[in-house]
Design a protein around this motif. Structure first.
Motif, PDB file in Angstrom:
ATOM      1  N   UNK A  40       1.103  -1.283  -0.069  1.00 40.19           N
ATOM      2  CA  UNK A  40      -0.266   0.412   0.809  1.00 40.19           C
ATOM      3  C   UNK A  40       1.140   1.142   0.107  1.00 40.19           C
ATOM      4  N   UNK A  41       1.947   1.106   0.830  1.00 38.65           N
ATOM      5  CA  UNK A  41       3.327   2.180   1.072  1.00 38.65           C
ATOM      6  C   UNK A  41       3.535   2.404  -0.837  1.00 38.65           C
ATOM      7  N   UNK A  58      -3.232   0.630  12.228  1.00 39.72           N
ATOM      8  CA  UNK A  58      -3.773   1.368  12.810  1.00 39.72           C
ATOM      9  C   UNK A  58      -4.998   0.396  12.289  1.00 39.72           C
ATOM     10  N   UNK A  59      -5.671   0.462  10.696  1.00 32.89           N
ATOM     11  CA  UNK A  59      -6.879   0.377  10.638  1.00 32.89           C
ATOM     12  C   UNK A  59      -6.851  -0.999   9.541  1.00 32.89           C
ATOM     13  N   UNK A  60      -5.941  -2.197   9.842  1.00 34.49           N
ATOM     14  CA  UNK A  60      -6.008  -3.576   8.247  1.00 34.49           C
ATOM     15  C   UNK A  60      -6.681  -4.245   7.633  1.00 34.49           C
ATOM     16  N   UNK A  61      -8.575  -3.651   8.656  1.00 35.00           N
ATOM     17  CA  UNK A  61      -9.317  -3.601   7.738  1.00 35.00           C
ATOM     18  C   UNK A  61     -10.297  -3.159   6.946  1.00 35.00           C
ATOM     19  N   UNK A  62      -9.624  -1.461   7.644  1.00 32.74           N
ATOM     20  CA  UNK A  62     -10.956  -0.706   6.837  1.00 32.74           C
ATOM     21  C   UNK A  62     -10.525  -0.321   5.616  1.00 32.74           C
ATOM     22  N   UNK A  63     -11.182   0.331   4.924  1.00 31.29           N
ATOM     23  CA  UNK A  63     -10.892   0.586   3.577  1.00 31.29           C
ATOM     24  C   UNK A  63      -9.989   2.111   3.561  1.00 31.29           C
ATOM     25  N   UNK A  64      -9.818   1.856   2.099  1.00 27.11           N
ATOM     26  CA  UNK A  64      -8.244   2.922   2.178  1.00 27.11           C
ATOM     27  C   UNK A  64      -9.268   4.539   1.756  1.00 27.11           C
ATOM     28  N   UNK A  65      -8.457   4.997   1.306  1.00 31.13           N
ATOM     29  CA  UNK A  65      -8.840   6.562   1.025  1.00 31.13           C
ATOM     30  C   UNK A  65      -8.831   6.250  -0.677  1.00 31.13           C
TER      31      UNK A  65
END
Lengths: 304, 221
Positions: free
Chosen positions: B161-162, B214-221
């Motif tokens: 992701x980074x 911090x949010x492994x399963x939260x949707x990305x931006x």
């Protein structure tokens, strides 16, 4: 040296300020320490304590220093405790009664230490005293006044005579026959039973130094009993305490005690069965139940 | 609050072979005609050590003849002195090796390191910017010495992701992408561009790794 550390530190500050940690859980509600402090100032003083202080020599509204008493308060406490100890330790001189024109008696106690440890011996007269009482005292009387050392010979010597005189005078004013004034040494309250029984008095009244408290080594108590007999209990007695300059003044107490003695003779009883409700009319102002006006109080001991 | 605090690398062993056996020299990639002395180091973080070895080449005429990460990282080391990497500097004489080791150790102690990407120090991120490449990494990357390069490392999914975020945030190009699994099971990327662009890429990379951690399963931006 690369710029990486600087870059990351800047990013760290940005991230922390953008997303601060949740606030820490709130602490349990701990009550604050009392707000009164020493020395007292108008801002820190409790109004209640200030008013109460005018009415008593008790240690009220003394403030604190941190969690402790102020030095002045501790010194005052120690001084007053010493006064109480000294009052208990004081002995009534052997010849004091005779010098003051009283018939000297003594209980079966032989030594001061025994007096403190054996209340039962302090409640009975020894043989010579009993014989002398039988021989010299007036009999068949209304009131037998007894002055005694009790637990504070200091009080007995200081205001005992004054109380005895005012009590005797008040009784005579009310037409009571007052017996020979006696002075008992090493006496407990119940000694009045045997003395009154011997003189065949209708009421026995013992005026004796009460157990000293803080700063009150000179307090007297008075215990009255109708038809004194050995074996009467405390339920048969009426008493008045704190007779001293800062409590109930001896002059006033004499009047009240005489009223009490008269009531016992009228009602032919004493103690819990005595009806006190009709006494107030006779006492007038002395029986007032209203709160007493504040009086300027002086402590028994002054610590510089 | 441990977020993005440095995780200082631990130097586990530093040894010198001032007059190494030619067979050893050859085996570790040195040239017995040019090199006589070796400096060996083991550290519990591999990527800071690669950067520090490259730093050493900028301070002394040494060559990084050997630098390899150990499988599964320092958490599964073969011994207390193994760590995560063995680095070997080779030089013409003991003095240059000594000077190279000094620069290497200084870089490890004060510059290159992993950072905690979360408050619990469970995720590590290495968003390092090399302002000027030395001989070693420039050769590895196929760039000119002196070029700026962003050396980005993180665990596989955070890193992936980074990398994308870094590419989109700055005018940089990929030099090399080390997709997982690598020896230590991290993922790495070498990006190059101007220094300012490399820095922007590293910051974007680091921020994304923190967000994913911090949010492994939260949707990305």
């Amino acid at each position: 040296m690369s710029t990486t550390r600087l870059l990351i530190e800047r990013l760290r500050q940005d991230l922390i300020s953008a997303d601060p940690l949740p606030p820490p859980p709130s602490l349990p509600n701990i009550p604050l320490a009392p707000s009164r402090i020493f020395p007292r100032t108008p801002e820190t003083e409790s109004l209640y304590a200030r008013e109460a202080r005018h009415h008593t020599t008790a240690l009220l509204g003394i403030g604190h220093v941190g969690t402790r008493y102020a030095t002045e308060v501790v010194l005052q406490f120690q001084a007053e405790l010493a006064v109480a100890h000294a009052a208990v330790d004081t002995l009534l001189p052997d010849d004091w009664a005779e010098k003051n024109g009283l018939l000297p008696l003594r209980s079966r106690v032989t030594a001061h230490r025994e007096f403190l440890l054996r209340p039962d011996l302090g409640r009975r007269l020894d043989e010579p005293s009993l014989r002398r009482l039988e021989a010299e005292a007036d009999k068949e009387i209304d009131v037998q006044p007894i002055l005694a050392d009790g637990l504070s010979a200091v009080a007995c010597m200081k205001s005992g005579l004054l109380l005895l005189e005012s009590f005797t005078a008040a009784c005579k004013r009310r037409g009571l026959r007052v017996g020979t004034p006696v002075c008992a040494r090493f006496a407990r309250v119940w000694l009045e039973d045997e003395i009154g029984q011997t003189t065949r008095a209708r009421v026995a009244a013992i005026l004796l130094g009460e157990r000293p408290g803080l700063g009150t080594g000179d307090g007297l108590s008075a215990y009255l009993v109708y038809e004194p007999r050995v074996g009467k209990t405390d339920g048969d007695r009426n008493m008045m305490s704190n007779i001293h300059a800062r409590g109930l003044p001896p002059e006033l107490a004499g009047d009240r005690l005489a009223v009490l003695a008269k009531a016992m003779i009228d009602q032919r009883t004493s103690g819990v069965t005595l009806d006190l409700s009709r006494l107030s009319a006779e006492l007038g102002e002395a029986a007032s139940r209203a709160p007493r006006q504040p009086q300027p109080r002086t402590r028994l001991v002054e610590v510089p | 609050m441990a977020l993005l605090e440095p995780i200082p690398p631990r130097i586990l062993a530093v040894q010198r072979l001032y007059n190494a056996d030619p067979a050893i020299l050859r085996a570790y990639g040195a040239d017995p005609a040019r090199h006589t002395s070796l400096g060996l180091i083991t550290v519990d973080q591999d990527d800071p050590t690669y950067v520090a070895l490259d730093e050493a080449t900028k301070h002394a005429p040494v060559d990084v003849v050997f630098a390899k990460s150990f499988y599964a990282g320092s958490g599964h080391a073969s011994g207390p002195l193994s760590g995560e990497i063995l680095g070997v500097l080779a030089g013409a004489d003991p003095d240059v090796v000594e000077a190279g080791l000094k620069a290497l150790i200084s870089c490890l102690e004060h510059d290159a390191c992993f950072y905690a990407a979360d408050h619990d120090r469970k995720t590590a991120v290495f968003p390092h910017v090399i302002s000027s490449l030395g001989d070693y990494l420039s050769a590895q990357a196929g760039l000119e010495p002196g070029t700026p390069m962003a050396y980005l490392v993180a665990p596989p999914i955070e890193a992936t992701m980074g990398f994308d975020a870094a590419m989109k945030a700055a005018d940089v190009r990929v030099v090399k992408l080390f997709t997982p699994p690598t020896e230590t099971n991290f993922a790495a990327a070498w990006l190059t561009g101007s220094l300012a662009e490399c820095e922007a890429a590293a910051v974007a990379f680091c921020e994304t790794v923190v967000r994913v951690a911090a949010g492994p399963r939260s949707p990305g931006r």
